[in-house]
Design an enzyme around this catalytic site. Structure first.
Site, PDB file in Angstrom:
ATOM      1  CG  ASP A 144      36.872  29.516  40.327  1.00 33.20           C
ATOM      2  OD1 ASP A 144      37.024  30.555  39.991  1.00 33.20           O
ATOM      3  OD2 ASP A 144      36.978  29.025  41.481  1.00 33.20           O
ATOM      4  CG  ASP A 170      38.727  36.409  40.866  1.00 27.69           C
ATOM      5  OD1 ASP A 170      38.539  37.056  41.266  1.00 27.69           O
ATOM      6  OD2 ASP A 170      39.055  35.825  41.117  1.00 27.69           O
TER       7      ASP A 170
HETATM    8  N1  GLY Z   1      40.467  33.151  40.089  1.00 30.40           N
HETATM    9  C1  GLY Z   1      41.080  33.129  40.659  1.00 30.40           C
HETATM   10  C2  GLY Z   1      42.594  33.985  40.331  1.00 30.40           C
HETATM   11  O1  GLY Z   1      42.508  34.546  39.479  1.00 30.40           O
HETATM   12  O2  GLY Z   1      43.449  32.982  40.938  1.00 30.40           O
END
Ligand code: GLY
Length: 418
Positions: free
Chosen positions: A127, A188
């Protein structure tokens, strides 16, 4: 050619011809993007009045969500463990870009710079790309100040330490290797490739580009079903790189399609094509986009998972719609006319729905949008306002404002008028 494709071709050809004959060049007729951006600005200013007050402002806490019926942002610490920390600074930069409100620009700087400490430690998880590119990426794009660029370059180097060359992807969640039984990569993670591509093109190591391309290829080969839908999580043997299984973390089941996961795929492969101009990635971006569009309800705002058996009573996920809307503003410019027409039409429907009372808060709610779903299986943020929905919506509007006069939107308008 399928009947539906043929129909689009005929309509497209007719509409282009009729536009040429009448000399009609009116821009998009259904989305009032200036009014929508003003709505966003009003809500951003409203939120700032709660958050900052002169010298006593606390930039270490960042807006994350608003529960149904509430109106104020719940705040979280601006740390690497809080994956949404970059979206609020990003919202401020996007608002500054359209409003040129100097107070918003000032606060965008303060909130952005409050994240730099995150790079003092080794990367926590993938992230980091979301965190630093939504904040510093916009900061550099808008100001061109070298310090912001340097922070993105450091971010890319840190992210790259997650890459496992035996697998060919970045590890998304180092803390969850035991839980998933191997090297885990989540869909993601595609969003973080933009940081690597950008760094490689702006003074960083050229190897960063190779890592991003390899990640995109490996993901394309393993993380999708034949119909173009994706798993949320792909698990690999960390030593041999063998694909072990596809499963979910935030979706309904291992065999279902989690809407935001599919949205990350649409956005991610659009960016990969932008960075590589490799036709394989464009074709794939269109395939995953078509799989997403094929599953939408009438108003073009997805249910949180396309396969939840409770549909039509299942919650929506506005954030997924915003991610895809933003991606489509770009993908329209890369694909053939047939796809462009479908995507332009879809984009307009999404933006119209998002600006309607069904998804917009009334009164003094600080968010711009309602009805996102964060982590349904964990019972977390179901039907909430969530900061990343606002971020991608504002990105979509900002980008749409720059392309709305393109002929494809005229064609869509002509078709709708029939
Ligand atoms: N990256 C985490 C989500 O999309 O909730």
């Amino acid at each position: 050619m399928k009947y539906s494709d043929l129909r689009i071709c005929i309509l497209f050809g007719t509409a282009v011809m009729s536009a040429a004959i009448t000399g009609c060049s009116s821009p998009c007729r259904t989305v009032d993007v200036d009014a929508d951006l003003k709505f966003c600005h009003t809500h951003v200013r409203l939120a700032l009045t709660d958050l900052v007050s002169g010298d006593s402002s606390d930039y270490s806490m960042i807006p994350r969500n608003i529960a149904p019926g509430d109106s104020l942002w719940t705040l979280r610490p601006a740390t690497a463990e809080e994956w949404c920390s970059g979206f609020w600074p990003g919202v401020l930069w996007l608002d500054y870009e359209s409003s040129r409100d100097e107070e918003v620009g000032f606060q965008a700087r303060r909130y952005t710079e409050a994240l730099e400490h995150i790079l003092d430690k080794p990367v926590f998880d993938h992230d980091l790309g979301f965190l630093m590119f939504c904040s510093y990426g916009n900061a550099y794009r808008i100001t061109r100040e070298p310090h912001y660029r340097d922070v993105i370059l450091r971010t890319a180097d840190s992210l790259a330490t997650l890459f496992n060359p035996s697998v060919g992807t970045m590890l998304s969640w180092p803390r969850n290797v035991g839980l998933f039984g191997g090297h885990n990569t989540i869909m993601d993670n595609m969003i973080n490739l933009e940081t690597l591509f950008w760094a490689a093109d702006n003074g960083g190591d050229r190897l960063l580009r190779d890592i991003a391309v390899k990640h995109a290829e490996t993901t394309m080969n393993n993380h999708f079903r034949d119909d173009g839908t994706c798993y949320h999580v792909a698990v690999y043997d960390p030593a041999t790189g063998a694909f072990r299984r596809g499963c979910t973390h935030q979706g309904y089941s291992d065999t279902s399609t989690w809407a935001r996961g599919q949205a990350w795929a649409v956005y991610g492969y659009t960016v990969v094509y932008r960075a590589t101009h490799d036709k394989r990635f464009l074709d794939f971006a269109c395939k995953v986009t078509d799989a997403y569009l094929d599953r939408l309800p009438e108003d073009y705002i997805p249910y949180w998972d396309f396969d939840d058996p409770c549909i039509p009573d299942a919650p929506r996920d506005v954030s997924a719609a915003c991610v895809v809307a933003s991606a489509l503003t770009e993908l329209i410019g890369y694909c053939d006319s047939e796809h462009a027409l479908r995507y332009a039409s879809g984009l307009e429907k999404m933006l119209v729905s998002l600006s309607s009372d069904a998804y917009r808060p009334a009164g003094r709610c600080r968010s711009v949008l309602l009805h996102s779903t964060g982590h349904y299986p964990a019972g977390s943020e179901i039907d909430y306002s969530i900061i990343y929905a606002d971020y991608y919506y504002m990105e979509a509007l900002t980008r749409f404002a720059k392309i709305k006069d393109q002929p494809v939107f005229d064609t869509v308008g002509n078709m709708a008028a029939r």
